[in-house]
Design an enzyme around this catalytic site. Sequence first.
Site, PDB file in Angstrom:
ATOM      1  N   HIS A 138      -1.769   4.578  -2.692  1.00 28.04           N
ATOM      2  CA  HIS A 138      -2.538   5.812  -2.491  1.00 28.04           C
ATOM      3  C   HIS A 138      -3.410   6.061  -3.712  1.00 28.04           C
ATOM      4  O   HIS A 138      -3.046   5.737  -4.846  1.00 28.04           O
ATOM      5  CB  HIS A 138      -1.635   7.014  -2.189  1.00 28.04           C
ATOM      6  CG  HIS A 138      -0.684   7.419  -3.272  1.00 28.04           C
ATOM      7  ND1 HIS A 138      -1.035   8.278  -4.293  1.00 28.04           N
ATOM      8  CD2 HIS A 138       0.619   7.094  -3.496  1.00 28.04           C
ATOM      9  CE1 HIS A 138       0.008   8.468  -5.090  1.00 28.04           C
ATOM     10  NE2 HIS A 138       1.030   7.753  -4.635  1.00 28.04           N
ATOM     11  N   ASP A 189      -4.897   9.224  -4.326  1.00 27.65           N
ATOM     12  CA  ASP A 189      -4.860  10.602  -4.818  1.00 27.65           C
ATOM     13  C   ASP A 189      -3.770  10.740  -5.868  1.00 27.65           C
ATOM     14  O   ASP A 189      -2.848   9.914  -5.956  1.00 27.65           O
ATOM     15  CB  ASP A 189      -4.636  11.595  -3.674  1.00 27.65           C
ATOM     16  CG  ASP A 189      -3.272  11.449  -3.013  1.00 27.65           C
ATOM     17  OD1 ASP A 189      -2.833  10.305  -2.779  1.00 27.65           O
ATOM     18  OD2 ASP A 189      -2.630  12.483  -2.725  1.00 27.65           O
ATOM     19  N   GLU A 243      -1.182  11.370  -0.215  1.00 28.13           N
ATOM     20  CA  GLU A 243       0.265  11.192  -0.365  1.00 28.13           C
ATOM     21  C   GLU A 243       0.872  12.284  -1.217  1.00 28.13           C
ATOM     22  O   GLU A 243       1.985  12.745  -0.955  1.00 28.13           O
ATOM     23  CB  GLU A 243       0.550   9.809  -0.958  1.00 28.13           C
ATOM     24  CG  GLU A 243       2.018   9.387  -0.883  1.00 28.13           C
ATOM     25  CD  GLU A 243       2.872   9.949  -2.023  1.00 28.13           C
ATOM     26  OE1 GLU A 243       4.114  10.044  -1.856  1.00 28.13           O
ATOM     27  OE2 GLU A 243       2.304  10.280  -3.082  1.00 28.13           O
ATOM     28  N   GLU A 244       0.155  12.713  -2.242  1.00 32.57           N
ATOM     29  CA  GLU A 244       0.715  13.691  -3.170  1.00 32.57           C
ATOM     30  C   GLU A 244       0.774  15.106  -2.594  1.00 32.57           C
ATOM     31  O   GLU A 244       1.335  16.004  -3.224  1.00 32.57           O
ATOM     32  CB  GLU A 244      -0.077  13.687  -4.482  1.00 32.57           C
ATOM     33  CG  GLU A 244      -0.060  12.373  -5.245  1.00 32.57           C
ATOM     34  CD  GLU A 244       1.303  11.994  -5.810  1.00 32.57           C
ATOM     35  OE1 GLU A 244       2.306  12.647  -5.466  1.00 32.57           O
ATOM     36  OE2 GLU A 244       1.357  11.038  -6.603  1.00 32.57           O
TER      37      GLU A 244
END
Length: 451
Positions: free
Chosen positions: A92, A94, A156-157
């Site tokens: 990911h 982010d 994702e975060e």
Amino acid sequence: MTDDTAATDTLRTKVSELMDGVRADLEALTRIPSVSLDSFDQTQVDRSADAVADLLRAEGLDVEIVREGGRPAVIGRLAAPAGAPTITLYAHHDVQPPGEDADWDTPPFEPTERGGRLYGRGAADDKAGVMAHVAALRAHDGKPPVGVNIFVEGEEEVGSDSLATILDKHGDKLAADAIVLADSTNWKVGVPALTTTLRGMIRVVVSVRTLDHGVHSGMFGGAVPDAISSLIRLLATLHDDAGDVAVQGLKSGAAADLDFDEARLREESGLLDGVQPIGTGSLLSRLWTKPAITTIGIDAPAVDAASNTLVPSARAKVSMRIAPDEDPRAAYDALRKYLTEHAPWGAQVEVSLDDEGAGFDADAQGPVYDVARSSFTDAWDGTDPVDIGVGGSIPFVAAFAEKFPDAAILVTGVEDPDSRAHGANESLHLGEFEKVCLAEALLLARLPQAK
């Protein structure tokens, strides 16, 4: 020298020669403050997606940026040679918010090397995962002996809210014989790992009300309960005297038998002198396979603004980690039932579900896992990988396992216990990163043996 040894040495040399360029591209990605939280500039997440897409196009992949109601994700595809298997590589782009600049020794979005580590937000979690995939492709000059799909998520975060829709609409582009999810950690510097279990997660908001309005604490204190004290008393019941979770009906499991003592726990967690670990059973079972409950936030008047008032209502956010094979909704029902049944002094208690995520429990056996382990062993100069659990939750792993039930799921990562992902002074061990890149390049080379 065998053919396999010669091929391994060739890839080792190739990866070593590539690392300066890989690091430069990693630093460029790290300079983009791609924080996916709504309160941050989301054009930076778009910039990050564009940068990842450019990196993949440069390696000859067919690339598209997809967005299904959330942040932009990048999908790149390289067709398999005739008869060869296909592998999907996940990471990911982010990152977490940086927090206070004063907590960082160097600016969070200006990657800086100190002591063999590269410091910066996202340098480890998970832009190094992105670059490990790129490095593996470069090691094969963009022509690996397998088909490659790369999926780089952009949210994702913040919970991967649109991932289910992306997998539903674009999953045919990600189908593979093996899937590498590069967002975990290694056991320690010098010892690689495959993550085979992940705890699931439930997050709830607990609201407590005792009065219909605030009243003078001197006039009514001693006979009327305030909401803050009631909330604190309720939260305190969630653990027994030993620190084990008191909620009934939750699953627990056994953890791998690895050497992990209290001294290492204290060093890695920053546990203060005199503060004792909580819970019973092995430390790793407490961290990986048993339920855990943490109060992560409380809404109540601030100390500097507090008046002598019995506060009528208060609320808390509670995070519960659950066993890898626990049903999240069953765990939520158990927690909600417990909290409402243990309301102190008849206080009104409401529990609402804030978030949930399934755990992961892999049967990490079979030919794909065999070639993966041999790749790790050779990349780490003869040190075999260990199977580990992770106490944190990575819900997208369960999402991929559900979408692609016939694929071998390999949860790998670039981090180590000193990486401080999500915290100030996040960092990547550069020597270990090169080994990660080599291991993935070896895996691409050897995967045809597993088909």
